[in-house]
Design an enzyme around this catalytic site. Structure first.
Site, PDB file in Angstrom:
ATOM      1  CD  GLU A   1      -2.797   1.357   2.182  1.00 32.78           C
ATOM      2  OE1 GLU A   1      -2.936   0.277   3.229  1.00 32.78           O
ATOM      3  OE2 GLU A   1      -3.796   2.195   2.355  1.00 32.78           O
TER       4      GLU A   1
ATOM      5  N   GLY B   1       3.313   2.405  10.637  1.00 34.72           N
ATOM      6  CA  GLY B   1       3.190   1.631  11.617  1.00 34.72           C
ATOM      7  C   GLY B   1       3.029   0.119  11.601  1.00 34.72           C
TER       8      GLY B   1
ATOM      9  CG  MET C   1       0.218  -3.067   4.956  1.00 37.87           C
ATOM     10  SD  MET C   1      -0.651  -1.894   4.401  1.00 37.87           S
ATOM     11  CE  MET C   1      -1.971  -2.595   3.331  1.00 37.87           C
ATOM     12  CD  GLU C   2      -4.717  -1.950   5.816  1.00 37.82           C
ATOM     13  OE1 GLU C   2      -3.803  -1.462   6.271  1.00 37.82           O
ATOM     14  OE2 GLU C   2      -5.473  -1.546   5.143  1.00 37.82           O
ATOM     15  CG  ASN C   3      -0.061  -6.857   4.087  1.00 34.29           C
ATOM     16  OD1 ASN C   3       0.078  -5.816   3.156  1.00 34.29           O
ATOM     17  ND2 ASN C   3       1.043  -7.064   4.940  1.00 34.29           N
TER      18      ASN C   3
ATOM     19  CD  GLU D   1      -2.688  -1.776  10.815  1.00 35.84           C
ATOM     20  OE1 GLU D   1      -2.974  -2.129   9.540  1.00 35.84           O
ATOM     21  OE2 GLU D   1      -2.147  -0.838  11.183  1.00 35.84           O
TER      22      GLU D   1
ATOM     23  CG  HIS E   1      -7.672  -1.665   8.005  1.00 31.63           C
ATOM     24  ND1 HIS E   1      -8.378  -0.915   7.451  1.00 31.63           N
ATOM     25  CD2 HIS E   1      -6.392  -1.151   8.279  1.00 31.63           C
ATOM     26  CE1 HIS E   1      -7.841   0.238   7.507  1.00 31.63           C
ATOM     27  NE2 HIS E   1      -6.628   0.279   8.143  1.00 31.63           N
TER      28      HIS E   1
ATOM     29  CD  GLU F   1      -6.216   3.283   6.646  1.00 33.82           C
ATOM     30  OE1 GLU F   1      -6.271   3.142   8.119  1.00 33.82           O
ATOM     31  OE2 GLU F   1      -5.778   2.625   6.032  1.00 33.82           O
TER      32      GLU F   1
END
Ligand code: BAL
Ligand code: ZN
Length: 873
Positions: A121, A261, A263-265, A298, A301, A320
């Site tokens: 992202e 900080g 990442m919500e993969n 996260e 998300h 977000e």
């Protein structure tokens, strides 16, 4: 660089149904094989050429339906690969060669401490292979990862593992399959020699989910808290939003080098180590709370971002803003709602209001951008969350939940817009939010100016409320917005009064939310035998600046009587701001408002009030907030006035501070309860104030606390107090001892850097230069850069705004240096210079010169170009 406009949005010409990836990972690079099953989008016209994004790729092979494409059958335009003619449905095979080991931008696939990891992202996937890298192209991914087995025993990607085995030459592979279609920005890959921690979670429908954390072996003891926070988040999302987790495995990986900080993969969240790893010895209470919030963010998300994602990057706040709102509700539920609200509003008013009043101001749904990574801003995140919070408060808990259920149900598996979100809220509640939508379109912080009058003969109190929205770049003459404005009235005994809107009403509610929709609004309250004291914008019901001519007497009264905890704190802040501002430029011995001293004395002695709130109320407004409130800020003068007040309070309240310290000493084991956190907070505030006036008894207490602390909050609290004291010998001793003890732990070393860089006593420019030469400093690690350069420019305001301009020149130098290796971080570092017009002329000219110096650097990245050019415009 090109500007991209929301108004130019067009649906993608081609869709991807399936992506098959194979990564061959080596020490000198990686070969990426990609096979895309594609077809024309029935919603857009036929005949368009196929355009794939690419960035820093070496193309090794390209084939359409099995036939290799020779040069001439496609065009490589640098950031795009164009194939002019393709059939309606086809398979495209692409092989690229990339160099993760040389990737210092930390976008795409890169190496961190010997492991491979990704950050896609917003537009990192195009640094891996050619692809339609936009969030409205959603595909199923199957990913095979191949690497040396001894160096990279752990091979991860999104979804579930479906196959694994050994290969020749000591290599092995694992294949992962993600059943949920997703945009490329949610793709992730990790390969490394990592320790695995396992746990399980049983969902509300009884499915067992495997939870796994992957960390470097040295961090083995730092996983427990995040794992527990994950389980709390999963349960909370089921209970409060009805959202159940969907895959069989949920994984978290910690990496040291990370721009963001976390990442919500999908199914494979990747975290900056500092936002996930914690132990009692190495993490402060604030760090534990931050970790809980980010793990939750996260995880949340997975629904608000992954299952329902953004159509384009202008809609970033869709996921977000909503997810920050959700994590903030979660944190409030896990601890004290009032304290959480104070923390959120402090950040918003100090930093987001500043952004909204500066050259980079943008609506939460921007209309244009040059570089999207510059728009991961406080406005998109924090103001975006405030906007969702206002919808929540306008609809009420039940209808908001109905709206979010409808949103998830209606748009599951889709890439949608903020307007779709608002429409779901409208459809579920029957409320008309058309004017409310202006919050998404108009930038700038609304100003709400309140005046009042009291008609004693009729017993009527009238509030007149005017809203205005300041001009921002590209936006003038704004329309009035729909502002929920919560208020209450108090009588002179401090009791809340019924809010009767006419002479007949008798027992009106004690609090009302006025819905301001016009430029001017007037409201009368009846049946009041005396002039009341208004309590305005309770719980900060809208992200606005309130202006009202409060007297100090009224503020003192609200500080001790307002039933709204947030407004109690706010009254104290307003009073302290007023006192500090009145001392700007005054001689050192000018009198400090004695009623402020008495109010703080009262707070220090008040053991009935929630001690977490007391701890917040004792903190003076920060220099950054005082700057934000000024027109032509003279930072050294602000610093001096604030110091004068702090020192005066510390001298006047010395005995109470010592008593507060002693009263809040812990007996027993370290705990993370709100009560225990409040005790640590109070004793460390007391210590900091006392050492600010070089109190000898406090020096002994700090030494003892530093040596014997059983947790990082207390050890760092003592260190910070010593560093900010005039006891130079003890300061240096403590800094050396701290480093020696923790030199092997990069996260604690970051704390050690930032304590110095943010202190006006230990962080003057020559000392900052020395920190940059320290063996533990590493330009390639964003956390280290933030902990020295970021902390100096963002928190050590008096040193940064040195009248000779040296702080500005220093920052310009570091930005230019970083721009070549990590433009995203470089662009973020520019931020303190962007608001140059806000400072007194002597400073503002030098800040502008520093920006010009950056502007004139050759080969400026798009990231820094955008920030600098918009700032100078
Ligand atoms: N999506 C970027 C990191 C975050 O906001 O969760
Ligand atoms: Zn997020």
């Amino acid at each position: 660089p090109q500007t991209i406009y929301l108004s130019d949005y067009k649906a993608p010409a081609f869709l991807v149904d399936q992506v098959d990836l194979c990564f061959e990972l080596f020490e000198d690079g990686a070969r990426v094989h990609s096979t895309l099953s594609m077809r024309q989008n029935p919603e857009s016209g036929s005949g368009a050429p196929l355009e794939l994004h690419g960035d820093s790729l070496k193309l090794e092979f390209l084939a359409l339906n099995g036939t290799p494409l020779l040069a001439g059958a496609y065009q490589d335009e640098g950031d795009k690969l164009v194939i002019p003619e393709v059939p309606a449905e086809f398979e495209l095979a692409v092989v690229t060669w990339i160099e993760p080991q040389n990737n210092t931008r930390l976008e795409g696939l890169y190496k961190s401490s010997g492991m491979f990891c990704t950050q896609c992202e917003a537009e990192g996937f195009r640094c891996i292979t050619y692809y339609p890298d936009r969030p409205d192209v959603m595909a199923r991914f199957r990913t095979r990862v191949e690497a040396d087995k001894s160096a990279y025993p752990v091979l991860l990607s999104n979804g579930n593992p479906v196959e694994q085995g050994d290969l020749d030459n000591g290599r092995h592979f694992v294949t992962w399959e993600d059943p949920f279609p997703k945009p490329a920005y949610l793709f992730a890959l990790v390969a490394g020699d990592l320790l695995e921690k396992r746990d399980t979670f049983s969902t509300c429908s009884g499915r067992n989910i495997e939870l796994r954390m992957y960390v470097e072996p040295r961090n083995s003891e730092k996983c427990e808290y995040a794992m527990d926070a994950l389980k709390r988040s999963m349960r909370w999302d089921e209970e409060v939003y009805g959202r159940e987790y969907d895959l069989d495995i949920f994984m978290i990986v910690a990496v040291d080098d990370f721009n963001m900080g976390a990442m919500e993969n999908k199914g494979l969240n990747i975290f900056n180590s500092s936002c996930v790893l914690a132990s009692q010895d190495t993490a402060t209470d604030a760090a534990f709370q931050r970790i809980e919030a980010i793990v939750a963010h996260e995880y949340f998300h997975n629904w608000s971002g992954n299952r329902v994602t953004c159509r384009d990057w202008f809609q970033l706040s869709l996921k977000e803003g909503f997810t920050v709102f959700r994590d903030s509700q979660f944190s409030a539920d896990m601890g004290s709602p009032t304290v959480k609200r104070i923390e959120d509003v402090t950040l918003l008013r100090t930093a987001q209001f500043a952004e909204d009043a500066g050259p980079m101001a943008h609506p939460i749904r921007p209309a244009s951008y040059m570089e999207i990574t510059n728009f991961y801003t406080l406005t998109i995140y924090e103001k975006g969350a405030e906007v969702v919070r206002m919808i929540h408060n306008l609809l009420g808990e039940e209808l908001f939940r109905k709206g979010s259920d409808l949103y998830f149900e209606r748009h599951d598996g889709q890439a949608v817009t903020t307007d779709d979100f608002v429409r779901a809220m409208e459809d579920a509640s029957g409320r008309d939010l058309s004017q409310f939508r202006l919050w998404y379109e108009q930038a700038g912080t609304p100003v709400v100016a309140v005046t009042d009058d009291y008609d004693e003969s009729r017993g009527v109190y009238r509030l007149t409320i005017r809203q205005s929205i300041p001009n921002t770049p590209g936006q003038t003459d704004k329309k009035p917005q729909h502002i929920p404005f919560a208020i209450g009235l108090l009588n002179s005994a401090g009791d809340p009064l019924p809010l009767n809107l006419n002479a007949e009403e008798r027992n009106g509610p004690l609090e009302r939310v006025l819905e301001l929709t016009e430029t001017e609004h007037s409201v009368e309250f009846h049946g009041l035998p005396e002039r009341p004291v208004p309590s305005l914008l309770r719980d900060f019901s809208a992200p606005v600046r309130v202006q009202y001519p409060w007297t100090r007497e009224q503020l003192l009264f609200l500080m001790s009587h307002d039933p709204d905890g947030f407004n109690r704190w706010d009254a104290g802040q307003r009073l302290a701001v007023d006192v500090i501002q009145s001392l700007l430029g005054a001689p050192d011995d000018a009198a400090v408002e004695p009623r402020l001293v008495e109010a703080y004395r009262h707070l220090l002695n008040d053991i009935e009030l929630d001690q977490a709130l007391v701890a917040k109320m004792l903190l003076l407004p920060s220099e950054a907030y005082l700057v934000e409130l000024s027109d032509q800020a003279d930072v050294p003068a602000i610093h001096d006035a604030r110091e004068q007040v702090m020192k005066h309070l510390a001298h006047a309240l010395r005995d109470e501070l010592v008593a507060c310290y002693q009263r809040n000493l812990d007996q027993g084991d370290y705990q993370l309860s709100s009560e225990a956190i409040a005790r640590r907070s109070l004793r460390n505030i007391a210590l900091a104030w006392l050492l600010h006036i070089d109190d000898e008894q406090a020096l002994a207490l700090a030494g003892e606390q530093f040596d014997n602390a059983d947790n990082m909050t207390d050890r760092l609290g003592a260190l910070r107090a010593l560093v900010n004291s005039g006891f130079e010998h003890e300061r240096n001793q403590a800094l050396a001892a701290f480093y020696q003890r923790f030199s092997e732990d990069p996260q604690v070393v970051e704390l050690w850097f930032s304590v110095q860089a943010s202190s006006d006593r230990a962080g003057q420019l020559p000392q900052i230069q020395q920190l940059l030469q320290h063996p533990a400093f590493d330009w390639k690690n964003p956390n280290k850069v933030r902990s020295v350069v970021g902390a100096f420019a963002g928190q050590n305001l008096a040193a940064f705004h040195s009248p000779d301009g040296s702080g500005y020149q220093f920052l310009a130098e570091q930005v230019c240096r970083l721009d070549d290796s990590n433009p995203q971080i470089a662009a973020r570092l520019v931020s303190p210079l962007t608001r140059w017009k806000k400072f007194a002329p002597h400073y503002c000219e030098q800040m502008k010169a520093a920006l010009e110096r950056i502007r004139d650097k050759s080969e400026l990245s798009r990231d820094v170009y955008e920030v600098v050019h918009k700032s100078l415009a």
